[in-house]
Design a protein around this motif. Structure first.
Motif, PDB file in Angstrom:
ATOM      1  N   ALA A  40       5.019  -4.080  -6.424  1.00 51.89           N
ATOM      2  CA  ALA A  40       4.215  -4.640  -5.334  1.00 51.89           C
ATOM      3  C   ALA A  40       3.600  -3.476  -4.558  1.00 51.89           C
ATOM      4  O   ALA A  40       2.419  -3.505  -4.203  1.00 51.89           O
ATOM      5  N   ASP A  41       4.387  -2.446  -4.310  1.00 48.78           N
ATOM      6  CA  ASP A  41       3.941  -1.267  -3.569  1.00 48.78           C
ATOM      7  C   ASP A  41       4.417  -0.026  -4.349  1.00 48.78           C
ATOM      8  O   ASP A  41       5.594   0.330  -4.300  1.00 48.78           O
ATOM      9  N   ARG A  42       3.487   0.584  -5.078  1.00 50.74           N
ATOM     10  CA  ARG A  42       3.826   1.714  -5.956  1.00 50.74           C
ATOM     11  C   ARG A  42       4.459   2.882  -5.182  1.00 50.74           C
ATOM     12  O   ARG A  42       5.449   3.484  -5.602  1.00 50.74           O
ATOM     13  N   GLY A  43       3.891   3.177  -4.024  1.00 55.24           N
ATOM     14  CA  GLY A  43       4.399   4.295  -3.214  1.00 55.24           C
ATOM     15  C   GLY A  43       5.839   4.048  -2.794  1.00 55.24           C
ATOM     16  O   GLY A  43       6.690   4.946  -2.872  1.00 55.24           O
ATOM     17  N   ALA A  44       6.133   2.804  -2.370  1.00 55.39           N
ATOM     18  CA  ALA A  44       7.499   2.478  -1.939  1.00 55.39           C
ATOM     19  C   ALA A  44       8.459   2.600  -3.122  1.00 55.39           C
ATOM     20  O   ALA A  44       9.580   3.109  -2.984  1.00 55.39           O
ATOM     21  N   ALA A  45       8.027   2.146  -4.304  1.00 50.72           N
ATOM     22  CA  ALA A  45       8.901   2.220  -5.486  1.00 50.72           C
ATOM     23  C   ALA A  45       9.169   3.669  -5.863  1.00 50.72           C
ATOM     24  O   ALA A  45      10.298   4.038  -6.208  1.00 50.72           O
ATOM     25  N   LEU A  46       8.156   4.517  -5.777  1.00 51.82           N
ATOM     26  CA  LEU A  46       8.355   5.933  -6.137  1.00 51.82           C
ATOM     27  C   LEU A  46       9.223   6.648  -5.102  1.00 51.82           C
ATOM     28  O   LEU A  46      10.018   7.518  -5.449  1.00 51.82           O
ATOM     29  N   ARG A  47       9.104   6.250  -3.844  1.00 48.96           N
ATOM     30  CA  ARG A  47       9.979   6.842  -2.814  1.00 48.96           C
ATOM     31  C   ARG A  47      11.440   6.445  -3.071  1.00 48.96           C
ATOM     32  O   ARG A  47      12.349   7.261  -2.936  1.00 48.96           O
ATOM     33  N   LEU A  48      11.636   5.173  -3.467  1.00 46.76           N
ATOM     34  CA  LEU A  48      12.982   4.708  -3.797  1.00 46.76           C
ATOM     35  C   LEU A  48      13.537   5.513  -4.979  1.00 46.76           C
ATOM     36  O   LEU A  48      14.701   5.925  -4.982  1.00 46.76           O
ATOM     37  N   ALA A  49      12.684   5.741  -5.959  1.00 48.04           N
ATOM     38  CA  ALA A  49      13.105   6.517  -7.136  1.00 48.04           C
ATOM     39  C   ALA A  49      13.455   7.949  -6.728  1.00 48.04           C
ATOM     40  O   ALA A  49      14.463   8.507  -7.188  1.00 48.04           O
ATOM     41  N   ALA A  50      12.646   8.550  -5.871  1.00 46.62           N
ATOM     42  CA  ALA A  50      12.913   9.931  -5.447  1.00 46.62           C
ATOM     43  C   ALA A  50      14.267  10.010  -4.751  1.00 46.62           C
ATOM     44  O   ALA A  50      15.009  10.990  -4.898  1.00 46.62           O
ATOM     45  N   GLU A  51      14.607   8.947  -4.023  1.00 43.27           N
ATOM     46  CA  GLU A  51      15.860   8.928  -3.276  1.00 43.27           C
ATOM     47  C   GLU A  51      17.057   8.645  -4.197  1.00 43.27           C
ATOM     48  O   GLU A  51      18.093   9.296  -4.113  1.00 43.27           O
ATOM     49  N   GLY A  58       9.286  10.911 -12.869  1.00 47.24           N
ATOM     50  CA  GLY A  58       8.118  11.267 -13.686  1.00 47.24           C
ATOM     51  C   GLY A  58       7.674  10.101 -14.550  1.00 47.24           C
ATOM     52  O   GLY A  58       6.485   9.771 -14.616  1.00 47.24           O
ATOM     53  N   ARG A  59       8.647   9.453 -15.217  1.00 46.17           N
ATOM     54  CA  ARG A  59       8.287   8.330 -16.101  1.00 46.17           C
ATOM     55  C   ARG A  59       7.787   7.142 -15.297  1.00 46.17           C
ATOM     56  O   ARG A  59       6.839   6.457 -15.685  1.00 46.17           O
ATOM     57  N   LEU A  60       8.380   6.909 -14.133  1.00 46.43           N
ATOM     58  CA  LEU A  60       7.900   5.804 -13.303  1.00 46.43           C
ATOM     59  C   LEU A  60       6.490   6.082 -12.805  1.00 46.43           C
ATOM     60  O   LEU A  60       5.644   5.181 -12.758  1.00 46.43           O
ATOM     61  N   ASP A  61       6.240   7.317 -12.439  1.00 44.92           N
ATOM     62  CA  ASP A  61       4.912   7.688 -11.942  1.00 44.92           C
ATOM     63  C   ASP A  61       3.854   7.401 -13.019  1.00 44.92           C
ATOM     64  O   ASP A  61       2.764   6.921 -12.734  1.00 44.92           O
ATOM     65  N   ALA A  62       4.214   7.673 -14.272  1.00 45.56           N
ATOM     66  CA  ALA A  62       3.262   7.446 -15.360  1.00 45.56           C
ATOM     67  C   ALA A  62       3.108   5.958 -15.691  1.00 45.56           C
ATOM     68  O   ALA A  62       2.046   5.525 -16.144  1.00 45.56           O
ATOM     69  N   LEU A  63       4.153   5.176 -15.422  1.00 41.74           N
ATOM     70  CA  LEU A  63       4.158   3.773 -15.880  1.00 41.74           C
ATOM     71  C   LEU A  63       3.686   2.759 -14.842  1.00 41.74           C
ATOM     72  O   LEU A  63       2.966   1.805 -15.167  1.00 41.74           O
ATOM     73  N   LEU A  64       4.154   2.941 -13.600  1.00 39.50           N
ATOM     74  CA  LEU A  64       4.022   1.871 -12.604  1.00 39.50           C
ATOM     75  C   LEU A  64       2.578   1.600 -12.209  1.00 39.50           C
ATOM     76  O   LEU A  64       1.834   2.518 -11.845  1.00 39.50           O
ATOM     77  N   VAL A  65       2.209   0.337 -12.240  1.00 37.27           N
ATOM     78  CA  VAL A  65       0.885  -0.091 -11.775  1.00 37.27           C
ATOM     79  C   VAL A  65       1.098  -0.933 -10.512  1.00 37.27           C
ATOM     80  O   VAL A  65       1.960  -1.818 -10.492  1.00 37.27           O
ATOM     81  N   GLU A  66       0.316  -0.642  -9.460  1.00 40.44           N
ATOM     82  CA  GLU A  66       0.466  -1.422  -8.226  1.00 40.44           C
ATOM     83  C   GLU A  66      -0.237  -2.761  -8.372  1.00 40.44           C
ATOM     84  O   GLU A  66      -1.397  -2.816  -8.784  1.00 40.44           O
ATOM     85  N   VAL A  67       0.486  -3.851  -8.037  1.00 42.66           N
ATOM     86  CA  VAL A  67      -0.098  -5.189  -8.176  1.00 42.66           C
ATOM     87  C   VAL A  67      -0.095  -5.965  -6.869  1.00 42.66           C
ATOM     88  O   VAL A  67      -0.629  -7.079  -6.804  1.00 42.66           O
ATOM     89  N   GLY A  68       0.518  -5.420  -5.803  1.00 41.90           N
ATOM     90  CA  GLY A  68       0.600  -6.147  -4.536  1.00 41.90           C
ATOM     91  C   GLY A  68       1.639  -7.260  -4.617  1.00 41.90           C
ATOM     92  O   GLY A  68       2.085  -7.636  -5.698  1.00 41.90           O
ATOM     93  N   GLU A  69       2.004  -7.781  -3.413  1.00 45.06           N
ATOM     94  CA  GLU A  69       3.030  -8.846  -3.357  1.00 45.06           C
ATOM     95  C   GLU A  69       2.585 -10.083  -4.122  1.00 45.06           C
ATOM     96  O   GLU A  69       3.347 -10.679  -4.887  1.00 45.06           O
ATOM     97  N   VAL A  84       9.799  -4.608  -7.860  1.00 44.50           N
ATOM     98  CA  VAL A  84       9.522  -3.935  -9.148  1.00 44.50           C
ATOM     99  C   VAL A  84       9.873  -4.885 -10.284  1.00 44.50           C
ATOM    100  O   VAL A  84      10.851  -5.631 -10.203  1.00 44.50           O
ATOM    101  N   ALA A  85       9.061  -4.876 -11.330  1.00 50.63           N
ATOM    102  CA  ALA A  85       9.382  -5.642 -12.546  1.00 50.63           C
ATOM    103  C   ALA A  85       8.761  -4.919 -13.735  1.00 50.63           C
ATOM    104  O   ALA A  85       7.787  -4.171 -13.583  1.00 50.63           O
TER     105      ALA A  85
END
Ligand SMILES: C[S@@+](CC[C@H](N)C(=O)[O-])C[C@H]1O[C@@H](n2cnc3c(N)ncnc32)[C@H](O)[C@@H]1O
Length: 240
Positions: A40-51, A58-69, A84-85
């Motif tokens: 839903a929010d790519r930036g939020a998902a990547l921040r969660l991954a970083a944490e 790296g793999r999430l950054d290459a894969l994740l597409v933002e689609v919104g809620e 995330v899905a």
């Protein structure tokens, strides 16, 4: 939403749903092939991954597409709180030798099956085999297992196709006290369904029935907690 995503989602045949960040994280960590992943929010998902999971950023950054809620709600009926899905290819592999194999005999509760897959992965069991009609790769099982199907073997088999090359111990409250039996790691441990217990067919295959101690008046333990006690007792090699 990126125009391409619903089409890629619909076209990803022979895949299973990874519902939520943790399922996707484990699937990537243990080698799943993931044709499409959304947030839903790519930036939020990547921040969660970083944490929580820097190894997969790296793999999430290459894969994740933002689609919104709204976009996520159109792809997944009840979006996971992490927003995330993903879709991943299921893996059909034989249980690993040298470690205990868990058989769930016609289990019904998807959350129990997922909890057992998670236990098998965490404790280094050789795999989980289910009998009966429930698909052990059902999305709710994957969700309860946090995607750890990729860290162990998870397959459905007929009773007749259970491993014949190792002893089979049936877990049943009427069996011999587990503390009095010498249990090998390289064996099959079979657990009955939540309602009916072990089937006659699996009892017929068992070399011995084993019980977990219970205070008088308690009828039985929950299926997944029974598996936890047995695996911890047997100590698969990987669990130390
Ligand atoms: C919820 S129990 C099934 C209860 C069922 N009503 C019965 O009669 O067996 C699910 C499974 O967990 C395992 N289990 C639960 N408590 C156990 C115990 N005290 N000793 C051995 N196995 C147990 C058994 O494999 C059992 O079939």
């Amino acid at each position: 939403m990126n125009e391409d995503v619903p089409a890629r989602w619909a076209a990803a045949r022979d895949t299973v749903l990874l519902d939520g960040f943790h399922a996707l994280k484990h699937a990537l960590r243990f080698g799943a092939e993931v044709p499409v992943a959304v947030a839903a929010d790519r930036g939020a998902a990547l921040r969660l991954a970083a944490e929580l999971a820097p190894d997969v950023v790296g793999r999430l950054d290459a894969l994740l597409v933002e689609v919104g809620e709204d976009g996520l709600a159109r792809l997944v009926r009840r979006p996971h709180p992490t927003g995330v899905a993903a879709l991943a290819r299921p893996v059909e592999r034989e249980p690993a030798p040298g470690a205990p194999v868990v058989v769930l005999d016609s289990p019904r509760h998807l959350g129990n099956i997922g909890a057992v897959v998670r236990l098998a992965a965490g404790l280094g069991a050789g795999g989980v085999i289910t009998t009966g009609t429930v698909d052990p790769w059902h999305p709710n099982v994957l969700r309860a297992a946090a995607g750890l199907h990729y860290a162990t073997a998870v397959v459905r088999r007929d009773v007749a196709a259970l491993p014949a090359d190792r002893p089979l111990y049936g877990l049943d409250p009427a069996g011999a006290d587990i503390r009095t039996v010498d249990l090998p790691a390289d064996a099959v441990y079979a657990f009955g369904s939540e309602r009916a217990g072990l089937s006659a067919a699996v009892r017929g295959r068992a070399d011995a029935l084993v019980s977990l101690p219970m205070r008088a008046g308690v009828s039985s333990y929950n299926l997944a907690t029974s598996v936890a006690m047995v695996l911890f007792h047997v100590r698969p090699p990987a669990a130390g």
